[in-house]
Write a protein that holds these residues in place. Structure first.
Motif, PDB file in Angstrom:
ATOM      1  N   GLY A   8       0.797  -1.223   0.000  1.00  0.00           N
ATOM      2  CA  GLY A   8       0.000   0.000   0.000  1.00  0.00           C
ATOM      3  C   GLY A   8       0.827   1.269   0.000  1.00  0.00           C
ATOM      4  N   ALA A   9       1.990   1.246  -0.653  1.00  0.00           N
ATOM      5  CA  ALA A   9       2.909   2.383  -0.599  1.00  0.00           C
ATOM      6  C   ALA A   9       2.398   3.569  -1.404  1.00  0.00           C
ATOM      7  N   VAL A  10       2.498   4.735  -0.777  1.00  0.00           N
ATOM      8  CA  VAL A  10       2.138   5.999  -1.421  1.00  0.00           C
ATOM      9  C   VAL A  10       3.270   6.986  -1.188  1.00  0.00           C
ATOM     10  N   TYR A  11       3.671   7.701  -2.250  1.00  0.00           N
ATOM     11  CA  TYR A  11       4.697   8.721  -2.106  1.00  0.00           C
ATOM     12  C   TYR A  11       4.391   9.858  -3.076  1.00  0.00           C
ATOM     13  N   SER A  12       4.545  11.094  -2.577  1.00  0.00           N
ATOM     14  CA  SER A  12       4.250  12.262  -3.405  1.00  0.00           C
ATOM     15  C   SER A  12       5.389  13.270  -3.326  1.00  0.00           C
ATOM     16  N   TYR A  13       5.534  14.058  -4.385  1.00  0.00           N
ATOM     17  CA  TYR A  13       6.477  15.169  -4.410  1.00  0.00           C
ATOM     18  C   TYR A  13       5.664  16.463  -4.474  1.00  0.00           C
ATOM     19  N   GLY A  14       5.708  17.232  -3.405  1.00  0.00           N
ATOM     20  CA  GLY A  14       4.989  18.497  -3.387  1.00  0.00           C
ATOM     21  C   GLY A  14       3.516  18.366  -3.712  1.00  0.00           C
ATOM     22  N   GLY A  15       2.912  17.290  -3.220  1.00  0.00           N
ATOM     23  CA  GLY A  15       1.499  17.075  -3.468  1.00  0.00           C
ATOM     24  C   GLY A  15       1.197  16.336  -4.750  1.00  0.00           C
ATOM     25  N   ARG A  16       2.199  16.099  -5.589  1.00  0.00           N
ATOM     26  CA  ARG A  16       1.992  15.351  -6.831  1.00  0.00           C
ATOM     27  C   ARG A  16       2.312  13.885  -6.597  1.00  0.00           C
ATOM     28  N   PRO A  17       1.329  12.978  -6.725  1.00  0.00           N
ATOM     29  CA  PRO A  17       1.566  11.557  -6.466  1.00  0.00           C
ATOM     30  C   PRO A  17       2.601  10.976  -7.432  1.00  0.00           C
ATOM     31  N   ALA A  18       3.597  10.281  -6.886  1.00  0.00           N
ATOM     32  CA  ALA A  18       4.597   9.604  -7.711  1.00  0.00           C
ATOM     33  C   ALA A  18       4.402   8.095  -7.664  1.00  0.00           C
ATOM     34  N   VAL A  19       3.989   7.595  -6.495  1.00  0.00           N
ATOM     35  CA  VAL A  19       3.643   6.182  -6.309  1.00  0.00           C
ATOM     36  C   VAL A  19       2.300   6.145  -5.589  1.00  0.00           C
ATOM     37  N   GLN A  20       1.344   5.404  -6.141  1.00  0.00           N
ATOM     38  CA  GLN A  20      -0.010   5.420  -5.606  1.00  0.00           C
ATOM     39  C   GLN A  20      -0.479   4.014  -5.241  1.00  0.00           C
ATOM     40  N   ASP A  21      -0.516   3.727  -3.956  1.00  0.00           N
ATOM     41  CA  ASP A  21      -1.103   2.499  -3.420  1.00  0.00           C
ATOM     42  C   ASP A  21      -0.568   1.242  -4.115  1.00  0.00           C
ATOM     43  N   ILE A  22       0.756   1.104  -4.128  1.00  0.00           N
ATOM     44  CA  ILE A  22       1.393  -0.051  -4.769  1.00  0.00           C
ATOM     45  C   ILE A  22       1.698  -1.132  -3.738  1.00  0.00           C
ATOM     46  N   SER A  23       1.352  -2.371  -4.068  1.00  0.00           N
ATOM     47  CA  SER A  23       1.669  -3.529  -3.243  1.00  0.00           C
ATOM     48  C   SER A  23       2.337  -4.583  -4.125  1.00  0.00           C
ATOM     49  N   LEU A  24       3.573  -4.912  -3.804  1.00  0.00           N
ATOM     50  CA  LEU A  24       4.357  -5.866  -4.579  1.00  0.00           C
ATOM     51  C   LEU A  24       5.300  -6.616  -3.652  1.00  0.00           C
ATOM     52  N   VAL A  25       5.697  -7.818  -4.053  1.00  0.00           N
ATOM     53  CA  VAL A  25       6.734  -8.561  -3.354  1.00  0.00           C
ATOM     54  C   VAL A  25       7.802  -8.949  -4.366  1.00  0.00           C
ATOM     55  N   PHE A  26       9.054  -8.615  -4.064  1.00  0.00           N
ATOM     56  CA  PHE A  26      10.185  -8.961  -4.912  1.00  0.00           C
ATOM     57  C   PHE A  26      10.983 -10.056  -4.217  1.00  0.00           C
ATOM     58  N   GLN A  27      11.061 -11.221  -4.864  1.00  0.00           N
ATOM     59  CA  GLN A  27      11.645 -12.397  -4.235  1.00  0.00           C
ATOM     60  C   GLN A  27      13.062 -12.703  -4.736  1.00  0.00           C
ATOM     61  N   PRO A  28      13.827 -13.465  -3.954  1.00  0.00           N
ATOM     62  CA  PRO A  28      15.218 -13.794  -4.308  1.00  0.00           C
ATOM     63  C   PRO A  28      15.337 -14.549  -5.626  1.00  0.00           C
ATOM     64  N   GLY A  29      16.403 -14.250  -6.347  1.00  0.00           N
ATOM     65  CA  GLY A  29      16.701 -14.961  -7.583  1.00  0.00           C
ATOM     66  C   GLY A  29      15.834 -14.565  -8.759  1.00  0.00           C
ATOM     67  N   ILE A  30      14.946 -13.581  -8.561  1.00  0.00           N
ATOM     68  CA  ILE A  30      14.064 -13.123  -9.628  1.00  0.00           C
ATOM     69  C   ILE A  30      14.547 -11.768 -10.142  1.00  0.00           C
ATOM     70  N   HIS A  31      14.667 -11.666 -11.449  1.00  0.00           N
ATOM     71  CA  HIS A  31      15.079 -10.415 -12.091  1.00  0.00           C
ATOM     72  C   HIS A  31      13.831  -9.666 -12.530  1.00  0.00           C
ATOM     73  N   THR A  32      13.538  -8.569 -11.845  1.00  0.00           N
ATOM     74  CA  THR A  32      12.354  -7.766 -12.150  1.00  0.00           C
ATOM     75  C   THR A  32      12.772  -6.465 -12.816  1.00  0.00           C
ATOM     76  N   VAL A  33      12.129  -6.137 -13.923  1.00  0.00           N
ATOM     77  CA  VAL A  33      12.352  -4.861 -14.585  1.00  0.00           C
ATOM     78  C   VAL A  33      11.092  -4.012 -14.467  1.00  0.00           C
ATOM     79  N   LEU A  34      11.273  -2.771 -14.013  1.00  0.00           N
ATOM     80  CA  LEU A  34      10.196  -1.784 -13.997  1.00  0.00           C
ATOM     81  C   LEU A  34      10.309  -0.960 -15.267  1.00  0.00           C
ATOM     82  N   THR A  35       9.209  -0.804 -15.967  1.00  0.00           N
ATOM     83  CA  THR A  35       9.228  -0.008 -17.178  1.00  0.00           C
ATOM     84  C   THR A  35       8.018   0.915 -17.200  1.00  0.00           C
ATOM     85  N   GLY A  36       8.011   1.823 -18.150  1.00  0.00           N
ATOM     86  CA  GLY A  36       6.954   2.823 -18.229  1.00  0.00           C
ATOM     87  C   GLY A  36       7.554   4.142 -18.670  1.00  0.00           C
ATOM     88  N   ALA A  37       6.710   5.078 -19.021  1.00  0.00           N
ATOM     89  CA  ALA A  37       7.172   6.377 -19.501  1.00  0.00           C
ATOM     90  C   ALA A  37       7.906   7.133 -18.407  1.00  0.00           C
TER      91      ALA A  37
END
Length: 231
Positions: A8-37
């Protein structure tokens, strides 16, 4: 076995949401790539996972005895920092030092190995200001490798690099995965995305796609030790 749990992570910069209600688990030995604009929240999510910033609400838990190794982009580092390549890589061993005592033989071995893996051993005495952008990026990645961390977080590690540097970094990531490291990176590179075990696409701070091995909080192993960052 070290994981990163985002709930449920939320983070904002000066009131502008950068991360909105994210829930994820990153496990050992797994290569995860985050992509997007650009501006989709990739770098902010990496910073939350690394413990560099704390969520304004929700939690981020790192089940590891040591802080993750977080490798930022070379464009976010000072080109005038008075530091040699070797000194920069040695910073990766500071968490292993006994107070202010000199580095031990094993520390120096890890520093040398990290420089060799990134093809910069011959640059050890060069000042960072004398390096090209690609050489500085490989120096930062060598610093991350020298930490022997259970969790490796990379912010666009191959952006703007030539083919040979790209191959060195991909080989190093493969080696870290082989020893069970949790690897999380952001990338726009189709080649890097194709190599990943798991691809998470972000848009406006939200997860809009999660393909490959995924994990939810209800599947999380029972008891772990770690550090929780909360609002």
């Amino acid at each position: 076995m070290s994981s990163v749990l985002v709930s449920g992570a939320v983070y904002s910069y000066g009131g502008r949401p950068a991360v909105q209600d994210i829930s994820l688990v990153f496990q050992p030995g797994i290569h995860t790539v985050l992509t997007g604009a650009n501006g989709s929240g990739k770098s902010t999510l990496l910073a939350l996972a690394a413990g560099v910033v704390k969520p304004h609400s929700g939690t981020v838990t790192v089940t590891s005895g040591h802080r993750p190794a977080f490798v930022i982009q070379h464009t976010r580092t000072s080109e005038s920092l008075p530091c040699t390549v070797q000194q920069a890589v040695e910073m990766g061993r500071w968490a292993h030092r006994r107070s202010l005592l000199p580095l031990r033989p094993h520390d120096r071995t890890m520093v040398q190995a990290a420089m060799e893996r990134m093809g910069i051993a011959d640059l050890r005495r060069r000042q960072l200001v004398e390096l090209s952008g690609g050489q500085r990026q490989r120096t930062l990645i060598a610093q991350g490798l020298a930490q022997e961390a259970d969790i490796l977080i990379l912010d666009e590690p191959t952006a703007g690099l030539d083919k040979s540097a790209h191959q060195l970094i991909r080989a190093a990531v493969d080696q870290e995965l082989a020893r069970g490291v949790t690897v999380i990176e952001s990338s726009h590179s189709p080649e890097d995305i194709e190599r990943a075990d798991r691809v998470i696409t972000l848009d406006s701070g939200r997860v809009i796609s999660d393909t490959g091995p995924s994990h939810t909080l209800d599947r999380l192993p029972g008891s772990t030790i770690g550090t929780t960052l909360a609002s």
